[in-house]
Motif scaffolding. Structure first.
Motif, mmCIF file in Angstrom:
data_model
loop_
_atom_site.group_PDB
_atom_site.id
_atom_site.type_symbol
_atom_site.label_atom_id
_atom_site.label_comp_id
_atom_site.label_asym_id
_atom_site.label_seq_id
_atom_site.Cartn_x
_atom_site.Cartn_y
_atom_site.Cartn_z
ATOM 1 N N THR A 31 54.892 48.437 25.430
ATOM 2 C CA THR A 31 54.511 47.028 25.414
ATOM 3 C C THR A 31 53.252 46.884 24.578
ATOM 4 O O THR A 31 52.347 47.703 24.679
ATOM 5 C CB THR A 31 54.220 46.569 26.864
ATOM 6 O OG1 THR A 31 55.361 46.861 27.656
ATOM 7 C CG2 THR A 31 53.934 45.081 26.952
ATOM 8 N N ASP A 32 53.186 45.824 23.788
ATOM 9 C CA ASP A 32 52.000 45.556 22.986
ATOM 10 C C ASP A 32 51.027 44.691 23.805
ATOM 11 O O ASP A 32 50.994 43.469 23.662
ATOM 12 C CB ASP A 32 52.431 44.847 21.690
ATOM 13 C CG ASP A 32 51.267 44.535 20.784
ATOM 14 O OD1 ASP A 32 50.112 44.805 21.168
ATOM 15 O OD2 ASP A 32 51.503 44.006 19.688
ATOM 16 N N GLU A 33 50.265 45.361 24.671
ATOM 17 C CA GLU A 33 49.355 44.632 25.572
ATOM 18 C C GLU A 33 48.313 43.821 24.812
ATOM 19 O O GLU A 33 47.968 42.712 25.222
ATOM 20 C CB GLU A 33 48.625 45.590 26.530
ATOM 21 C CG GLU A 33 49.483 46.121 27.659
ATOM 22 C CD GLU A 33 50.191 47.418 27.308
ATOM 23 O OE1 GLU A 33 50.083 47.857 26.147
ATOM 24 O OE2 GLU A 33 50.860 47.982 28.198
ATOM 25 N N ALA A 34 47.822 44.389 23.707
ATOM 26 C CA ALA A 34 46.745 43.714 22.958
ATOM 27 C C ALA A 34 47.187 42.324 22.490
ATOM 28 O O ALA A 34 46.440 41.349 22.592
ATOM 29 C CB ALA A 34 46.320 44.562 21.764
ATOM 30 N N GLU A 76 47.997 43.063 35.233
ATOM 31 C CA GLU A 76 49.155 42.212 35.546
ATOM 32 C C GLU A 76 48.741 41.020 36.412
ATOM 33 O O GLU A 76 49.112 39.877 36.149
ATOM 34 C CB GLU A 76 50.234 43.028 36.277
ATOM 35 C CG GLU A 76 51.431 42.208 36.708
ATOM 36 C CD GLU A 76 52.298 42.912 37.765
ATOM 37 O OE1 GLU A 76 52.878 42.204 38.597
ATOM 38 O OE2 GLU A 76 52.374 44.157 37.750
ATOM 39 N N THR A 77 47.948 41.295 37.458
ATOM 40 C CA THR A 77 47.504 40.227 38.372
ATOM 41 C C THR A 77 46.766 39.132 37.607
ATOM 42 O O THR A 77 46.982 37.936 37.833
ATOM 43 C CB THR A 77 46.574 40.810 39.456
ATOM 44 O OG1 THR A 77 47.222 41.923 40.071
ATOM 45 C CG2 THR A 77 46.235 39.786 40.526
ATOM 46 N N LEU A 78 45.905 39.559 36.693
ATOM 47 C CA LEU A 78 45.105 38.616 35.905
ATOM 48 C C LEU A 78 45.977 37.784 34.966
ATOM 49 O O LEU A 78 45.841 36.556 34.894
ATOM 50 C CB LEU A 78 44.045 39.400 35.113
ATOM 51 C CG LEU A 78 43.148 38.639 34.133
ATOM 52 C CD1 LEU A 78 42.444 37.473 34.806
ATOM 53 C CD2 LEU A 78 42.120 39.592 33.521
ATOM 54 N N ILE A 79 46.900 38.431 34.263
ATOM 55 C CA ILE A 79 47.778 37.718 33.329
ATOM 56 C C ILE A 79 48.691 36.734 34.075
ATOM 57 O O ILE A 79 48.883 35.590 33.655
ATOM 58 C CB ILE A 79 48.618 38.715 32.478
ATOM 59 C CG1 ILE A 79 47.721 39.518 31.526
ATOM 60 C CG2 ILE A 79 49.729 37.994 31.715
ATOM 61 C CD1 ILE A 79 47.094 38.730 30.379
ATOM 62 N N GLY A 302 39.732 49.068 30.524
ATOM 63 C CA GLY A 302 41.081 48.904 29.968
ATOM 64 C C GLY A 302 41.415 47.482 29.545
ATOM 65 O O GLY A 302 40.541 46.678 29.250
ATOM 66 N N ASP A 303 42.708 47.172 29.566
ATOM 67 C CA ASP A 303 43.181 45.846 29.151
ATOM 68 C C ASP A 303 42.671 44.761 30.106
ATOM 69 O O ASP A 303 42.473 43.615 29.704
ATOM 70 C CB ASP A 303 44.714 45.811 29.111
ATOM 71 C CG ASP A 303 45.268 46.681 27.984
ATOM 72 O OD1 ASP A 303 44.669 46.654 26.892
ATOM 73 O OD2 ASP A 303 46.264 47.390 28.201
ATOM 74 N N LEU A 308 39.284 39.952 30.638
ATOM 75 C CA LEU A 308 38.153 39.278 31.286
ATOM 76 C C LEU A 308 37.062 38.930 30.273
ATOM 77 O O LEU A 308 36.487 37.838 30.322
ATOM 78 C CB LEU A 308 37.563 40.167 32.392
ATOM 79 C CG LEU A 308 38.399 40.314 33.670
ATOM 80 C CD1 LEU A 308 37.826 41.411 34.552
ATOM 81 C CD2 LEU A 308 38.473 38.993 34.449
ATOM 82 N N LEU A 309 36.788 39.846 29.353
ATOM 83 C CA LEU A 309 35.741 39.589 28.351
ATOM 84 C C LEU A 309 36.143 38.450 27.413
ATOM 85 O O LEU A 309 35.302 37.639 27.016
ATOM 86 C CB LEU A 309 35.424 40.855 27.552
ATOM 87 C CG LEU A 309 34.719 41.977 28.346
ATOM 88 C CD1 LEU A 309 34.536 43.203 27.472
ATOM 89 C CD2 LEU A 309 33.374 41.515 28.903
#
Length: 317
Positions: A31-34, A76-79, A302-303, A308-309
């Motif tokens: 998966t392309d998380e970025a 995942e929770t954040l997204i 990590g991601d 968050l940033l």
């Protein structure tokens, strides 16, 4: 307070293009998380809702389900939180706080003390549609005593508007008589005044109270009350003084010490990102001599950290 968020609507937005970009980021091996985190943090919530609809139309699949199956952990929770509408995010947070194992008082206090009257009315309406339950009854069923009374008053969302000049002095005197002056505490007075007056009015009452007693109202609440009631009264006072400063303090507590309180961190970063996160950042810098950006960087990784940033939107070093 409009326009004090860090996340803004993307100009030249095209929901279909974004849906395609996300589909490609999740297709095939790895998966392309970025790409996912950059795209979703640079769109407003309203735009994310359009992307969700476009994704369904183009691929016949649910975007959130796909994201859940591709991502994991706190990231995942954040997204997933970013993909909820603001009111649904509050509603599901409250539902979990009431219906989980044990009642999460912190969530009830944070949301009910900080939201506007209009937001609370909307939360009640959507909660009813979603769960066929009355939020007030659910909250009352899981709490008790003075704490319950204060939460129920906040759920009425019927604070007086503006400043009532005629009652500033008598409110301050009533609070003084209910606490400092009395053997034992008359909690009802605290609940009635702090639950029913406007923030502007309360700020004037706090000034009058200080002149009368020599104490800040927070000191009096800390001495005179305890437990859930103390926490909710302090939250209401802090929000009356400054909602951004209240959230800055909640964020600081979530990040300092051993172990991060990720649930609180995610809840505030997501729910305030389009409202007043710039003001929260400024209040954070002023109160804690470090920046929110730095603390997030030091305490997450990590991601999850990258997302968050991006929501944080800059460093106030």
């Amino acid at each position: 307070m409009a326009g004090r968020g860090t996340v803004k609507a993307h100009t030249g937005f095209n929901a279909n293009n974004d849906a395609e970009t996300l589909f490609k980021a999740m297709k095939g091996l790895g998966t392309d998380e970025a790409t996912i985190l950059k795209l979703l943090t640079s769109r407003s919530n309203a735009q994310r809702q359009q992307i969700k609809a476009a994704y369904k139309t183009l691929h016949g699949k649910d975007l959130v389900s796909d994201l859940k199956s591709e991502l994991g952990g706190k990231f995942e929770t954040l997204i997933v939180a970013l993909m909820e509408t603001p009111v649904m995010f509050d509603v599901t947070s409250l539902r979990h706080a009431i219906k989980g194992a044990g009642t999460d008082e912190k969530v009830l206090i944070e949301i009910l003390a900080s939201r506007t009257q209009a937001e609370i009315r909307e939360i009640i309406k959507v909660y009813k549609q979603e769960y066929e339950h009355n939020l007030e009854e659910d909250v009352a069923g899981e709490t008790s005593g003075h704490f319950k009374r204060m939460l129920v008053i906040l759920l009425q969302a019927s604070r007086q508007q503006g400043v009532q000049e005629a009652t500033i002095q008598s409110d301050a005197q009533a609070l003084f008589n209910a606490g400092e002056k009395k053997f034992g505490t008359d909690e009802d007075q605290f609940i009635t005044i702090l639950g029913n007056r406007s923030p502007e009015h309360l700020r004037r009452v706090f000034d009058a109270f200080k002149k009368l007693s020599g104490f800040e109202i927070e000191q009096s609440i800390e001495r005179e009350t305890s437990g859930g009631l103390q926490h909710v009264l302090l939250a209401v006072v802090k929000c009356a003084r400054s909602v951004p400063a209240y959230f800055a303090e909640c964020l600081y507590k979530s990040l300092k010490g051993a172990g991060t309180d990720d649930a609180t961190l995610i809840r505030i970063m997501v729910s305030r990102s389009e409202i007043d996160l710039l003001d929260i950042r400024a209040a954070f810098r002023k109160s804690f001599a470090t920046s929110l950006h730095k603390m997030i960087q030091n305490d997450t990784s990590g991601d999850y950290c990258k997302t968050l940033l991006l929501l944080c939107g800059g460093d106030d070093a």
